[in-house]
Design an enzyme around this catalytic site. Structure first.
Site, PDB file in Angstrom:
ATOM      1  N   HIS A  47      -9.946  39.467 -13.444  1.00  0.00           N
ATOM      2  CA  HIS A  47      -9.978  39.159 -14.871  1.00  0.00           C
ATOM      3  C   HIS A  47      -8.611  38.731 -15.356  1.00  0.00           C
ATOM      4  CE1 HIS A  47      -7.755  42.773 -16.182  1.00  0.00           C
ATOM      5  NE2 HIS A  47      -8.396  43.392 -15.199  1.00  0.00           N
ATOM      6  N   CYS A  48      -8.602  37.970 -16.433  1.00  0.00           N
ATOM      7  CA  CYS A  48      -7.367  37.624 -17.141  1.00  0.00           C
ATOM      8  C   CYS A  48      -7.164  38.633 -18.267  1.00  0.00           C
ATOM      9  CB  CYS A  48      -7.468  36.228 -17.736  1.00  0.00           C
ATOM     10  SG  CYS A  48      -7.414  34.891 -16.520  1.00  0.00           S
ATOM     11  N   ALA A  49      -6.096  38.430 -19.021  1.00  0.00           N
ATOM     12  CA  ALA A  49      -5.876  39.276 -20.193  1.00  0.00           C
ATOM     13  C   ALA A  49      -6.911  38.955 -21.266  1.00  0.00           C
ATOM     14  CB  ALA A  49      -4.467  39.087 -20.738  1.00  0.00           C
ATOM     15  N   SER A  55      -7.845  33.582 -13.825  1.00  0.00           N
ATOM     16  CA  SER A  55      -8.850  34.237 -12.991  1.00  0.00           C
ATOM     17  C   SER A  55      -9.834  33.227 -12.423  1.00  0.00           C
ATOM     18  CB  SER A  55      -9.595  35.305 -13.801  1.00  0.00           C
ATOM     19  OG  SER A  55     -10.254  34.726 -14.907  1.00  0.00           O
ATOM     20  N   TYR A  76      -9.822  40.937 -20.059  1.00  0.00           N
ATOM     21  CA  TYR A  76      -9.757  42.362 -20.399  1.00  0.00           C
ATOM     22  C   TYR A  76      -9.958  42.593 -21.888  1.00  0.00           C
ATOM     23  CZ  TYR A  76      -8.008  47.161 -20.541  1.00  0.00           C
ATOM     24  OH  TYR A  76      -7.898  48.507 -20.735  1.00  0.00           O
TER      25      TYR A  76
END
Length: 292
Positions: A47-49, A55, A76
């Site tokens: 996952h990315c932020a 991602s 996230y």
């Protein structure tokens, strides 16, 4: 930060160029760290932020290698929105709430019961003044994440066992929705002989160092008689841990942590196997009653 600044202040394309360059540079490190720790049969979530470009790029590379990749859409940040929304709007749960004096064996019972949630385990804290002996606690966010996942694993068609906790477990806060559900749940009062409670407390806090012990004794000073406190300190210095536990239970815990007035079921936990059987039977009966 650099990629985000480029995206906002220069152009999305230049931001993607910079981001792609970082992804390609770091991908080699990630690929080498994954194998042989993870085989092609492993299922990996990335996952990315909050976005998805990094991602997505890394997922493409890892999929090409042969890994089974799941990607968290929205990163996230989106996941956290999901967790908070879930905790704010919990599905209806029929809770069997175990309450009782410190050392009565509630946590031990929970560990052996089916369809149960261990809040103290999730919070890594015993939920009392001396409860921090288990080590550092997770952050509030991580506690919420763990709790949401634990709640999603239970069978909502059957009553769920949980220990009755206060609003705070150490420095962590129980969500209002769950706290209210616990207050409205089926209340079980767990009692146990003092001798057994003393032994449990000694085994739980066997590694308590003198610095931590004295710090906690100072913290509870306003809530324990001066003579009892001094006696406990002297017993600790003499290595009389059972005496320490007995003093703290009778002169502090049993006085400060008052029993809940409303109780639906009384359980005398002097025989763990018999207590487990009784609670399992109670769960069956309440399941049947809820289905009527």
């Amino acid at each position: 930060k650099e990629v985000g600044t480029l995206y906002k202040q220069v152009a999305p394309f230049e931001a993607r160029v910079a981001g792609a360059a970082y992804v390609c540079e770091n991908a080699a490190v990630h690929v080498r760290s994954l194998y042989p720790a993870y085989t092609p049969q492993s299922r990996i979530a990335i996952h990315c932020a909050r976005g998805g470009m990094r991602s997505s790029s890394l997922g493409l590379i890892l999929s090409g290698v042969g890994y089974r990749i799941d990607r968290v859409e929205g990163g996230y940040k989106n996941y956290r929105h999901y967790v908070l929304d879930y905790l704010d709007n919990l599905p209806k749960l029929n809770l069997i709430v175990l309450r009782g004096h410190t050392g009565s064996g509630k946590s031990d019972l929970l560990a052996k019961l089916d369809n149960a949630i261990d809040l103290e385990g999730l919070a890594n804290h015993y939920g009392s003044s001396f409860g921090g002996m288990k080590g550092s606690q997770p952050t509030q966010k991580e506690f919420q994440n763990r709790l949401a996942h634990a709640l999603m694993q239970v069978d909502p068609t059957r009553p769920v066992f949980i220990e009755g906790e206060s609003k705070r477990i150490g420095r962590l806060v129980v969500p209002n929705s769950l706290y209210d559900a616990m207050a409205a749940g089926y209340q079980v009062s767990v009692e146990a002989p003092l001798e057994q409670r003393v032994k449990r407390i000694v085994s739980m806090y066997t590694d308590t160092g003198s610095e931590a012990f004295n710090k906690n004794m100072t913290r509870i000073t306003p809530y324990i008689k001066g003579t009892a406190k001094q006696e406990a300190i002297e017993a600790y210095a003499s290595g009389e841990m059972e005496r320490v536990a007995q003093i703290l239970l009778t002169e502090y815990y049993d006085i400060v942590y008052k029993k809940r007035q409303h109780t639906d079921y009384h359980l005398f936990n002097d025989d763990e196997a018999a207590s487990i059987a009784a609670l399992n039977q109670l769960q069956k009966e309440l399941t049947h009653a809820n289905q009527l």
